[in-house]
Design a protein around this motif. Structure first.
Motif, PDB file in Angstrom:
ATOM      1  N   MET A   1       1.082  -1.775  -0.015  1.00  0.00           N
ATOM      2  CA  MET A   1      -0.193  -0.313   0.435  1.00  0.00           C
ATOM      3  C   MET A   1       1.109   1.110  -0.158  1.00  0.00           C
ATOM      4  O   MET A   1       1.706   1.001   0.861  1.00  0.00           O
ATOM      5  N   PRO A   2       0.660   1.951  -0.969  1.00  0.00           N
ATOM      6  CA  PRO A   2       1.026   3.416  -1.170  1.00  0.00           C
ATOM      7  C   PRO A   2       1.131   4.111   0.232  1.00  0.00           C
ATOM      8  O   PRO A   2      -0.046   4.071   0.997  1.00  0.00           O
ATOM      9  N   TYR A   3       1.858   5.206   0.568  1.00  0.00           N
ATOM     10  CA  TYR A   3       1.983   5.605   1.713  1.00  0.00           C
ATOM     11  C   TYR A   3       1.328   7.038   1.561  1.00  0.00           C
ATOM     12  O   TYR A   3       0.800   7.687   0.791  1.00  0.00           O
ATOM     13  N   PRO A   4      -0.123   6.930   2.401  1.00  0.00           N
ATOM     14  CA  PRO A   4      -1.168   8.023   2.304  1.00  0.00           C
ATOM     15  C   PRO A   4      -0.249   9.929   1.896  1.00  0.00           C
ATOM     16  O   PRO A   4      -0.025   9.736   2.482  1.00  0.00           O
ATOM     17  N   GLN A   5      -0.980  10.067   1.177  1.00  0.00           N
ATOM     18  CA  GLN A   5      -1.368  11.304   0.781  1.00  0.00           C
ATOM     19  C   GLN A   5       0.060  11.939   1.480  1.00  0.00           C
ATOM     20  O   GLN A   5       1.119  13.379   1.517  1.00  0.00           O
ATOM     21  N   SER A   6       0.853  10.904   0.530  1.00  0.00           N
ATOM     22  CA  SER A   6       2.859  11.312   1.435  1.00  0.00           C
ATOM     23  C   SER A   6       2.945  11.944  -0.422  1.00  0.00           C
ATOM     24  O   SER A   6       4.398  12.637  -0.244  1.00  0.00           O
ATOM     25  N   GLY A   7       2.876  11.271  -1.557  1.00  0.00           N
ATOM     26  CA  GLY A   7       3.650  11.921  -2.666  1.00  0.00           C
ATOM     27  C   GLY A   7       4.444  10.359  -2.177  1.00  0.00           C
ATOM     28  O   GLY A   7       5.243  10.989  -3.067  1.00  0.00           O
ATOM     29  N   LEU A   8       4.841   9.507  -1.764  1.00  0.00           N
ATOM     30  CA  LEU A   8       5.748   8.983  -1.975  1.00  0.00           C
ATOM     31  C   LEU A   8       5.512   7.191  -2.974  1.00  0.00           C
ATOM     32  O   LEU A   8       4.900   7.157  -2.368  1.00  0.00           O
ATOM     33  N   LEU A   9       6.423   7.279  -3.438  1.00  0.00           N
ATOM     34  CA  LEU A   9       6.693   6.339  -4.177  1.00  0.00           C
ATOM     35  C   LEU A   9       6.416   4.229  -4.803  1.00  0.00           C
ATOM     36  O   LEU A   9       5.764   4.278  -5.240  1.00  0.00           O
ATOM     37  N   ILE A  10       7.103   4.667  -3.223  1.00  0.00           N
ATOM     38  CA  ILE A  10       7.333   3.341  -3.023  1.00  0.00           C
ATOM     39  C   ILE A  10       7.148   2.596  -2.481  1.00  0.00           C
ATOM     40  O   ILE A  10       6.266   3.076  -0.852  1.00  0.00           O
ATOM     41  N   ASN A  11       6.402   1.622  -2.247  1.00  0.00           N
ATOM     42  CA  ASN A  11       4.973   0.841  -1.546  1.00  0.00           C
ATOM     43  C   ASN A  11       6.031   0.541  -0.520  1.00  0.00           C
ATOM     44  O   ASN A  11       6.834  -0.591  -0.427  1.00  0.00           O
ATOM     45  N   GLN A  12       5.692  -0.258   0.574  1.00  0.00           N
ATOM     46  CA  GLN A  12       5.814  -1.282   1.520  1.00  0.00           C
ATOM     47  C   GLN A  12       6.289  -2.135   1.307  1.00  0.00           C
ATOM     48  O   GLN A  12       7.829  -2.956   1.110  1.00  0.00           O
ATOM     49  N   GLU A  13       6.082  -3.319   0.242  1.00  0.00           N
ATOM     50  CA  GLU A  13       6.336  -4.716  -0.732  1.00  0.00           C
ATOM     51  C   GLU A  13       7.905  -3.789  -1.179  1.00  0.00           C
ATOM     52  O   GLU A  13       8.549  -4.768  -0.862  1.00  0.00           O
ATOM     53  N   GLU A  14       7.528  -3.199  -2.131  1.00  0.00           N
ATOM     54  CA  GLU A  14       8.641  -2.692  -2.747  1.00  0.00           C
ATOM     55  C   GLU A  14      10.047  -2.130  -1.779  1.00  0.00           C
ATOM     56  O   GLU A  14      10.868  -1.683  -2.254  1.00  0.00           O
TER      57      GLU A  14
ATOM     58  N   GLN B   1      23.384  -0.116   4.450  1.00  0.00           N
ATOM     59  CA  GLN B   1      23.566   0.846   5.791  1.00  0.00           C
ATOM     60  C   GLN B   1      24.070   2.413   4.752  1.00  0.00           C
ATOM     61  O   GLN B   1      23.659   2.962   5.449  1.00  0.00           O
ATOM     62  N   ALA B   2      23.958   1.916   3.530  1.00  0.00           N
ATOM     63  CA  ALA B   2      23.966   3.413   2.759  1.00  0.00           C
ATOM     64  C   ALA B   2      22.587   4.047   2.615  1.00  0.00           C
ATOM     65  O   ALA B   2      22.346   4.880   3.361  1.00  0.00           O
ATOM     66  N   GLU B   3      21.800   3.199   2.342  1.00  0.00           N
ATOM     67  CA  GLU B   3      20.657   3.572   1.893  1.00  0.00           C
ATOM     68  C   GLU B   3      19.455   3.279   3.096  1.00  0.00           C
ATOM     69  O   GLU B   3      18.602   4.923   3.172  1.00  0.00           O
TER      70      GLU B   3
ATOM     71  N   LYS C   1       9.498  -1.288   8.667  1.00  0.00           N
ATOM     72  CA  LYS C   1       9.502  -2.235   9.575  1.00  0.00           C
ATOM     73  C   LYS C   1      10.214  -2.864   9.869  1.00  0.00           C
ATOM     74  O   LYS C   1       9.708  -3.997   9.140  1.00  0.00           O
ATOM     75  N   VAL C   2      11.759  -3.708  10.109  1.00  0.00           N
ATOM     76  CA  VAL C   2      12.393  -5.142   9.694  1.00  0.00           C
ATOM     77  C   VAL C   2      12.678  -5.414  11.570  1.00  0.00           C
ATOM     78  O   VAL C   2      13.373  -4.824  12.430  1.00  0.00           O
ATOM     79  N   SER C   3      12.689  -7.485  11.767  1.00  0.00           N
ATOM     80  CA  SER C   3      12.574  -7.144  13.084  1.00  0.00           C
ATOM     81  C   SER C   3      12.241  -6.069  14.377  1.00  0.00           C
ATOM     82  O   SER C   3      13.382  -6.421  14.884  1.00  0.00           O
ATOM     83  N   GLY C   4      11.243  -5.414  14.765  1.00  0.00           N
ATOM     84  CA  GLY C   4      10.291  -4.699  15.209  1.00  0.00           C
ATOM     85  C   GLY C   4      11.277  -3.738  15.198  1.00  0.00           C
ATOM     86  O   GLY C   4      10.619  -2.524  16.527  1.00  0.00           O
ATOM     87  N   LYS C   5      12.211  -3.330  14.144  1.00  0.00           N
ATOM     88  CA  LYS C   5      12.584  -1.898  13.955  1.00  0.00           C
ATOM     89  C   LYS C   5      12.506  -1.260  13.176  1.00  0.00           C
ATOM     90  O   LYS C   5      12.369  -1.641  12.287  1.00  0.00           O
ATOM     91  N   PHE C   6      12.220   0.557  12.681  1.00  0.00           N
ATOM     92  CA  PHE C   6      12.516   1.266  12.181  1.00  0.00           C
ATOM     93  C   PHE C   6      13.593   0.931  11.032  1.00  0.00           C
ATOM     94  O   PHE C   6      14.595   1.210  11.864  1.00  0.00           O
ATOM     95  N   ARG C   7      13.480   1.215   9.402  1.00  0.00           N
ATOM     96  CA  ARG C   7      14.931   1.412   9.132  1.00  0.00           C
ATOM     97  C   ARG C   7      14.011   2.033   8.079  1.00  0.00           C
ATOM     98  O   ARG C   7      12.869   2.431   7.174  1.00  0.00           O
ATOM     99  N   ILE C   8      14.970   3.713   7.604  1.00  0.00           N
ATOM    100  CA  ILE C   8      14.149   4.560   7.306  1.00  0.00           C
ATOM    101  C   ILE C   8      15.314   4.939   6.036  1.00  0.00           C
ATOM    102  O   ILE C   8      16.421   4.400   6.134  1.00  0.00           O
ATOM    103  N   ARG C   9      14.845   4.965   4.440  1.00  0.00           N
ATOM    104  CA  ARG C   9      15.690   4.862   3.735  1.00  0.00           C
ATOM    105  C   ARG C   9      16.141   6.302   3.468  1.00  0.00           C
ATOM    106  O   ARG C   9      15.112   7.971   3.337  1.00  0.00           O
ATOM    107  N   ARG C  10      17.347   6.639   3.464  1.00  0.00           N
ATOM    108  CA  ARG C  10      17.375   7.678   3.042  1.00  0.00           C
ATOM    109  C   ARG C  10      17.694   8.907   2.458  1.00  0.00           C
ATOM    110  O   ARG C  10      17.183  10.056   3.196  1.00  0.00           O
ATOM    111  N   PRO C  11      16.909   8.301   0.927  1.00  0.00           N
ATOM    112  CA  PRO C  11      17.167   9.122   0.458  1.00  0.00           C
ATOM    113  C   PRO C  11      15.752  10.298   0.198  1.00  0.00           C
ATOM    114  O   PRO C  11      15.002  11.276   0.494  1.00  0.00           O
ATOM    115  N   SER C  12      14.519   9.810   1.265  1.00  0.00           N
ATOM    116  CA  SER C  12      13.579   9.801   1.671  1.00  0.00           C
ATOM    117  C   SER C  12      13.284  11.035   2.850  1.00  0.00           C
ATOM    118  O   SER C  12      13.397  12.217   3.017  1.00  0.00           O
ATOM    119  N   LEU C  13      14.219  10.619   3.604  1.00  0.00           N
ATOM    120  CA  LEU C  13      14.368  11.534   4.743  1.00  0.00           C
ATOM    121  C   LEU C  13      15.209  12.505   4.352  1.00  0.00           C
ATOM    122  O   LEU C  13      14.916  14.142   4.504  1.00  0.00           O
TER     123      LEU C  13
END
Length: 79
Positions: free
Chosen positions: A1-14, A28-30, A61-73
């Protein structure tokens, strides 16, 4: 499911596929932790978690912890 109203292009599966496809330093870089994102943004971990919940940054969310995509941040910080 894409992020709601965010304009982000990658859904959770991708995003998960991308995370799993990368290994070692490339991963680690991404993808960074909430703590690392807070340090980069000079804000609290709670602020970063709020951005995730609002769909402003791409995170998986991986193993109960979030991992943030650096380009998105980076996009969020420069808006």
């Amino acid at each position: 499911m894409p992020y709601p109203q965010s304009g982000l292009l990658i859904n959770q599966e991708e995003l998960l596929e991308r995370f799993l496809a990368l290994r070692g330093k490339a991963r680690q870089a991404e993808f960074i932790t909430v703590t690392d994102a807070a340090e980069l943004a000079d804000c609290s971990r709670d602020a970063v978690l709020k951005w995730i919940n609002e769909g402003k940054v791409e995170a998986i969310k991986v193993s109960g912890k979030f991992r943030i995509r650096r380009p998105s941040l980076n996009r969020h910080l420069h808006e």
